[in-house]
Design a protein around this motif. Structure first.
Motif, PDB file in Angstrom:
ATOM      1  N   ASP A   1      17.620 103.830  60.425  1.00 42.35           N
ATOM      2  CA  ASP A   1      18.087 105.113  60.938  1.00 42.35           C
ATOM      3  C   ASP A   1      17.511 105.366  62.338  1.00 42.35           C
ATOM      4  O   ASP A   1      16.290 105.471  62.506  1.00 42.35           O
TER       5      ASP A   1
ATOM      6  N   GLU B   1      14.901 108.105  62.865  1.00 41.43           N
ATOM      7  CA  GLU B   1      13.518 107.753  62.525  1.00 41.43           C
ATOM      8  C   GLU B   1      12.912 106.873  63.605  1.00 41.43           C
ATOM      9  O   GLU B   1      11.752 107.027  63.982  1.00 41.43           O
TER      10      GLU B   1
ATOM     11  N   LEU C   1      22.773 117.650  60.997  1.00 43.80           N
ATOM     12  CA  LEU C   1      22.506 117.939  59.584  1.00 43.80           C
ATOM     13  C   LEU C   1      21.672 116.832  58.956  1.00 43.80           C
ATOM     14  O   LEU C   1      21.720 115.677  59.399  1.00 43.80           O
ATOM     15  N   ASP C   2      20.968 117.198  57.887  1.00 45.06           N
ATOM     16  CA  ASP C   2      20.294 116.153  57.101  1.00 45.06           C
ATOM     17  C   ASP C   2      21.366 115.379  56.351  1.00 45.06           C
ATOM     18  O   ASP C   2      22.314 115.972  55.819  1.00 45.06           O
ATOM     19  N   ALA C   3      21.164 114.061  56.297  1.00 46.08           N
ATOM     20  CA  ALA C   3      22.188 113.207  55.677  1.00 46.08           C
ATOM     21  C   ALA C   3      22.457 113.609  54.226  1.00 46.08           C
ATOM     22  O   ALA C   3      23.587 113.507  53.745  1.00 46.08           O
ATOM     23  N   ASP C   4      21.424 114.076  53.521  1.00 48.00           N
ATOM     24  CA  ASP C   4      21.649 114.407  52.108  1.00 48.00           C
ATOM     25  C   ASP C   4      21.959 115.890  51.883  1.00 48.00           C
ATOM     26  O   ASP C   4      21.939 116.374  50.768  1.00 48.00           O
ATOM     27  N   SER C   5      22.252 116.619  52.976  1.00 52.02           N
ATOM     28  CA  SER C   5      22.541 118.048  52.810  1.00 52.02           C
ATOM     29  C   SER C   5      23.999 118.302  52.439  1.00 52.02           C
ATOM     30  O   SER C   5      24.366 119.411  52.059  1.00 52.02           O
TER      31      SER C   5
ATOM     32  N   ASP D   1      28.742 113.149  61.619  1.00 55.09           N
ATOM     33  CA  ASP D   1      27.848 113.944  62.456  1.00 55.09           C
ATOM     34  C   ASP D   1      27.565 113.208  63.775  1.00 55.09           C
ATOM     35  O   ASP D   1      26.774 112.262  63.814  1.00 55.09           O
TER      36      ASP D   1
ATOM     37  N   GLU E   1      25.129 124.449  61.637  1.00 60.44           N
ATOM     38  CA  GLU E   1      24.060 124.202  60.658  1.00 60.44           C
ATOM     39  C   GLU E   1      24.357 124.909  59.338  1.00 60.44           C
ATOM     40  O   GLU E   1      23.765 124.617  58.311  1.00 60.44           O
TER      41      GLU E   1
ATOM     42  N   ARG F   1      23.824 114.347  64.924  1.00 63.62           N
ATOM     43  CA  ARG F   1      22.723 114.278  63.939  1.00 63.62           C
ATOM     44  C   ARG F   1      22.092 115.664  63.766  1.00 63.62           C
ATOM     45  O   ARG F   1      20.870 115.829  63.798  1.00 63.62           O
TER      46      ARG F   1
ATOM     47  N   TYR G   1      28.454 111.974  53.863  1.00 62.90           N
ATOM     48  CA  TYR G   1      27.907 112.085  55.232  1.00 62.90           C
ATOM     49  C   TYR G   1      27.905 110.746  55.946  1.00 62.90           C
ATOM     50  O   TYR G   1      27.584 109.714  55.352  1.00 62.90           O
TER      51      TYR G   1
END
Ligand code: NAD
Length: 443
Positions: A236, A239, A430-434, A425, A408, A428, A438
């Motif tokens: 990712d 990261e 949003l959080d990928a698991d939100s 996205d 958001e 980037r 995704y």
């Protein structure tokens, strides 16, 4: 000081209002009568945070707009050139600058007092002294350096943050053909105490602006190239970049132990590419300028190449889930090239929307402020959503193209709606698991 500004676009109007705010009397000149009328009526001709309030305070008082360039020059002591400098496909187009210089020169012919002409438009090195000054001399029949001064004062404001940037500049660059021109320019900015002022030549001032923009564009394309590779090999990029950001040469640690996160870090993040009225055209103009001067700009060529392919990444991510886009309802979230503005010039959303339409998708677009300029481009080819709720209604894929904070809300909105469209996205945000489904650039 009494100041006239030629060109009441993003830069000209924001500069005019900023100068009015610090106590100067300003006349903004534009060819566009409708724009002039809007400004005089206190109505912002484009969206920019805080513009309406400043206009309400100053329009008709310390700032007036006019189409009468000669009159404006005659009534003021200093004239700023803030007209457009587009890239014409081959090189920087200086017609607007030349036209403005000629008109100012003709007015100077009628003027007895010393006057200073300042180029604020972004122009390639040499333009102020080899194009603007001679044009002024020819049209006025006067001598630069003797009868009038000439300067170059690049503008660093960022759309979306333009007023704050103008009111709290990082630095003020005053390029001048002589000390007298620089002194008059310095007088203009005197109220900005504590700001570093760089007095230099016009050529250096011109080059500073291009170097700054090219560096930022390079950071973006560098991040995107790394993001694309990261995604390909299954790591990712967010990261990865976080790990890079934590180098204290990028994020210094203050004496109290707190980490300082400079604004430059936001250019070192994965995304769907840069747009806007500056980076693309400035980098292209500099590449052409370099080549004309036997100095090939190999790195900047790659910066543009990477950037132009970045919107395609959004379509590739979409393609993982839809083999055929024909009649698939898809929503483009964000048309502005960045949040805080309604400027859609060279926005990556334009390319993505065009391709979606060409592939037969049923496209909805939504932008909190850039609906009108989008309508001017896409007419009735797309549906324009009124709000985020309307934008996601019935859509099978949502493409986040602009970093509007409003987006958001998507995870909670989708949860309460029960819908499970694919979210692609591009920022980037949003959080990928939100959300249930995704995809993100650099993931
Ligand atoms: P813009 O297109 O928004 O505005 C230019 C304005 O100049 C238009 O309203 C046009 O009608 C007017 N104009 C053109 N020729 C004229 C003439 N002869 N007389 C009177 N008016 C005339 O452009 P902008 O975004 O404000 O950019 C202006 C310059 O500033 C460019 O060189 C740009 O590269 C530079 N710049 C822009 C930004 C930005 O964020 N937009 C930031 C820094 C520097």
């Amino acid at each position: 000081m009494r100041v006239s500004i030629v060109g009441a676009g993003y830069v000209g109007l924001v500069t005019g209002l900023g100068l009015a705010e610090i106590g100067h009397d300003v006349i903004c000149v534009d060819l566009d009568q409708m724009r002039v009328d809007q400004i005089n009526a206190g109505r912002p001709p484009f969206y920019e945070d805080g513009l309406d309030e400043l206009l309400a305070t100053h329009a008709g008082n310390r700032l007036i707009a006019s189409t009468d360039l000669a009159g404006a020059v005659l009534q003021t002591e200093l004239t700023i050139i803030a007209v457009g400098t587009p890239f014409d496909g081959e090189q920087i187009a200086l017609q607007q600058v030349e036209e403005a210089s000629r008109a100012i020169g003709r007015a100077l012919a009628e003027k007895e007092d010393y006057h200073v002409v300042v180029v604020k438009s972004t122009v390639v090195p040499g333009t102020t002294e080899s194009v603007v000054a001679p044009t002024l001399e020819e049209a006025s029949n006067k001598r630069a350096g003797r009868d009038f001064g000439v300067g170059m004062n690049p503008e660093f404001l960022r759309e979306g943050n333009a007023i704050a940037d103008f009111m709290e500049p990082d630095r003020i660059v005053l390029g001048g053909i002589d000390a007298r021109s620089q002194d008059v320019m310095a007088e203009l900015y005197k109220p900005f105490t504590g700001v570093e002022v760089l007095r230099t030549t016009t050529g250096t001032a011109e080059m500073i602006k291009y170097t700054a923009n090219s560096l930022l564009a390079t950071l973006i394309s560098f991040s995107n190239e790394m993001a694309n590779l990261s995604a390909t090999v299954g790591v990712d990029a967010m990261e990865v970049m976080r790990g890079v950001h934590l180098d204290r040469r990028f994020t210094p640690i203050a004496e109290d132990g707190a980490r300082i996160w400079p604004g430059s870090i936001t250019y070192l993040e994965p995304g769907c590419g840069f747009g806007g009225s500056c980076f693309p055209k400035d980098v292209k103009s500099l590449i052409a300028f370099g080549e004309q001067n036997d100095s090939p700009m190999r790195l900047l060529r790659s910066v543009i190449e990477i950037n132009e392919s970045q919107p395609t990444k959004m379509l590739e991510l979409l393609g993982r889930h839809f083999s055929d886009l024909s009649e698939v309802p898809i929503t483009v979230l964000g048309m502005a090239f960045k949040p805080g503005t309604d400027d859609i010039r060279e926005s990556p959303s334009l390319e993505v929307t065009r391709v979606l339409l060409a592939r037969g998708a049923t496209v909805t677009v939504f932008d909190p402020v850039a609906r009108k300029p989008s309508e001017e481009i896409f007419g009735d080819q797309v549906r324009y959503a009124d709000d985020l709720e309307d934008a996601i209604d019935g859509s099978q894929a949502l493409l986040i193209m602009t970093r509007w904070s409003e987006f958001e809300r998507l995870p909670s909105l989708l949860r309460s709606d029960g819908a499970q469209p694919l979210v692609v996205d591009g920022r980037r945000l949003l959080d990928a698991d939100s959300v249930e489904r995704y995809e993100g650039i650099g993931l």
